[in-house]
Design an enzyme around this catalytic site. Structure first.
Site, PDB file in Angstrom:
ATOM      1  N   GLU A 118       0.830  -1.213   0.000  1.00 41.45           N
ATOM      2  CA  GLU A 118       0.000   0.000   0.000  1.00 41.45           C
ATOM      3  C   GLU A 118       0.864   1.264   0.000  1.00 41.45           C
ATOM      4  O   GLU A 118       0.377   2.347   0.300  1.00 41.45           O
ATOM      5  CB  GLU A 118      -0.945   0.020   1.211  1.00 41.45           C
ATOM      6  CG  GLU A 118      -1.907  -1.156   1.307  1.00 41.45           C
ATOM      7  CD  GLU A 118      -3.075  -1.112   0.314  1.00 41.45           C
ATOM      8  OE1 GLU A 118      -3.120  -0.174  -0.513  1.00 41.45           O
ATOM      9  OE2 GLU A 118      -3.904  -2.034   0.358  1.00 41.45           O
ATOM     10  N   HIS A 141      -2.924   1.549   8.326  1.00 39.26           N
ATOM     11  CA  HIS A 141      -3.990   0.779   7.678  1.00 39.26           C
ATOM     12  C   HIS A 141      -4.125  -0.540   8.419  1.00 39.26           C
ATOM     13  O   HIS A 141      -3.119  -1.222   8.653  1.00 39.26           O
ATOM     14  CB  HIS A 141      -3.655   0.550   6.203  1.00 39.26           C
ATOM     15  CG  HIS A 141      -4.468  -0.539   5.589  1.00 39.26           C
ATOM     16  ND1 HIS A 141      -5.847  -0.489   5.559  1.00 39.26           N
ATOM     17  CD2 HIS A 141      -4.126  -1.719   5.029  1.00 39.26           C
ATOM     18  CE1 HIS A 141      -6.300  -1.594   4.993  1.00 39.26           C
ATOM     19  NE2 HIS A 141      -5.274  -2.364   4.672  1.00 39.26           N
ATOM     20  N   HIS A 143      -7.246  -3.910   9.716  1.00 43.07           N
ATOM     21  CA  HIS A 143      -8.486  -4.625   9.379  1.00 43.07           C
ATOM     22  C   HIS A 143      -9.319  -4.865  10.650  1.00 43.07           C
ATOM     23  O   HIS A 143      -9.455  -6.011  11.090  1.00 43.07           O
ATOM     24  CB  HIS A 143      -8.149  -5.976   8.721  1.00 43.07           C
ATOM     25  CG  HIS A 143      -7.294  -5.903   7.478  1.00 43.07           C
ATOM     26  ND1 HIS A 143      -6.597  -6.979   6.972  1.00 43.07           N
ATOM     27  CD2 HIS A 143      -7.040  -4.871   6.631  1.00 43.07           C
ATOM     28  CE1 HIS A 143      -5.963  -6.619   5.863  1.00 43.07           C
ATOM     29  NE2 HIS A 143      -6.194  -5.338   5.640  1.00 43.07           N
ATOM     30  N   HIS A 214     -12.781  -4.040   3.474  1.00 40.18           N
ATOM     31  CA  HIS A 214     -11.327  -4.229   3.542  1.00 40.18           C
ATOM     32  C   HIS A 214     -10.757  -3.771   4.890  1.00 40.18           C
ATOM     33  O   HIS A 214     -10.285  -4.592   5.655  1.00 40.18           O
ATOM     34  CB  HIS A 214     -10.667  -3.518   2.350  1.00 40.18           C
ATOM     35  CG  HIS A 214      -9.168  -3.639   2.330  1.00 40.18           C
ATOM     36  ND1 HIS A 214      -8.398  -3.236   1.266  1.00 40.18           N
ATOM     37  CD2 HIS A 214      -8.291  -4.094   3.257  1.00 40.18           C
ATOM     38  CE1 HIS A 214      -7.126  -3.457   1.530  1.00 40.18           C
ATOM     39  NE2 HIS A 214      -7.027  -3.978   2.740  1.00 40.18           N
TER      40      HIS A 214
HETATM   41  O1  2HA Z   1      -0.413  -5.003   3.455  1.00 45.37           O
HETATM   42  O2  2HA Z   1      -3.489  -5.035   4.321  1.00 45.37           O
HETATM   43  O3  2HA Z   1      -4.192  -3.900   2.057  1.00 45.37           O
HETATM   44  C1  2HA Z   1      -1.449  -5.864   3.566  1.00 45.37           C
HETATM   45  C2  2HA Z   1      -2.740  -5.165   3.397  1.00 45.37           C
HETATM   46  C3  2HA Z   1      -3.026  -4.642   2.054  1.00 45.37           C
HETATM   47 ZN    ZN Z   2      -5.427  -4.260   3.956  1.00 46.54          ZN
END
Ligand code: 2HA
Ligand code: ZN
Length: 269
Positions: A118, A141, A143, A214
């Protein structure tokens, strides 16, 4: 500032990345190599670091980013695990510098760990932040389970519907995530299109943006603060789910209670 102060501050920023990486793993938000973190460390780079040779690259970023020309970043490595980064940030990430022209970078320290997939999104966001004079130096970022679950429903993807529900679950959420949760419709991970949509949404004045089905992308002064914003939002989502699984729709704080909180904390309406 002396070189020793700089090195101490640089180490403390990278230690924060390792600490947050451990939290992401413990929370179940970082399966396999999921998530990434990028920190603009330029202000702590001293002449000794500046003189380091390149150990890999140059590589193309995929964008031309004039505001980060000559900047330095710590980046999680591609394919690396947060749970490994928590123990060994320099073995699972690297320091890169952006070359003149703002379109290419090279890896400088400690080993040739290629940055996160990313990277174009992260660097484009840092370019946007510097361009508008923001003090934010961290992008995260991850999840988070319950927040990602929300994005599987059209209702919650509508502008600020999730923000209002999440703010109303517990007073802390609006106090500590005062700009709410921006929504970006599903786009291919790592795409330039996703990077551009993320910046457009941050520019509507959000610090935390949801990527449909995502994860989240959050920015703040440092990685701990970016993590805290995501953590309070996800806590609210968990409270909502807990109420629903007890068999009722949570009432939420009333508009009058939200208004009182906003004026007491000096928050936007
Ligand atoms: O790097 O989460 O979106 C791994 C991720 C990509
Ligand atoms: Zn990701």
């Amino acid at each position: 500032m002396s070189i020793l102060d700089n090195r101490r501050l640089l180490k403390s920023e990278i230690d924060k990345v390792a600490e947050v990486a451990g939290y992401l793993w413990e929370k179940g938000w970082a399966e396999r190599n999921g998530g990434n973190i990028t920190i603009n460390v330029t202000e702590w780079v001293d002449d000794g670091i500046r003189a380091l040779p390149s150990i890999a690259g140059p590589f193309e970023i995929g964008f031309t980013l004039p505001h980060i020309e000559g900047c330095w970043f710590y980046c999680k490595g591609t394919g690396k695990r947060m749970r490994d980064l928590a123990r060994d940030p320099m073995g699972n990430g690297s320091i890169i510098r952006i070359l003149p022209g703002g379109a290419r970078y090279e890896i400088v320290a400690d080993s040739p760990v290629v940055p996160t997939s990313e990277l174009p999104s992260h660097l484009a966001v840092h370019n946007y932040l510097l361009g508008k004079g923001s003090p934010y130096r961290a992008s995260l970022h991850t999840h988070p389970i319950e927040l990602v679950a929300l994005t599987h429903s059209r209702k919650w993807m509508e502008r600020d519907v999730a923000t209002r529900m999440l703010w109303s679950m517990i007073p802390e959420t609006k106090a500590f995530c005062p700009r709410g949760l921006g929504m970006v419709p599903y786009m291919m991970p790592s795409s330039n299109e996703l990077a551009e949509a993320t910046i457009r949404t941050l520019d509507e004045d959000y610090d935390v943006v949801m990527w449909e089905k995502h994860g989240v992308f959050a920015v703040d002064t440092d990685v701990m603060s970016a993590f805290d914003q995501v953590d309070v939002l996800n806590k609210s989502a968990q409270i909502y789910i807990a109420a629903r699984s007890m068999g009722f729709d949570p009432e939420g704080m009333s508009p009058a209670q939200m208004a009182e909180l906003s004026s007491a904390f000096g928050l936007p309406k």
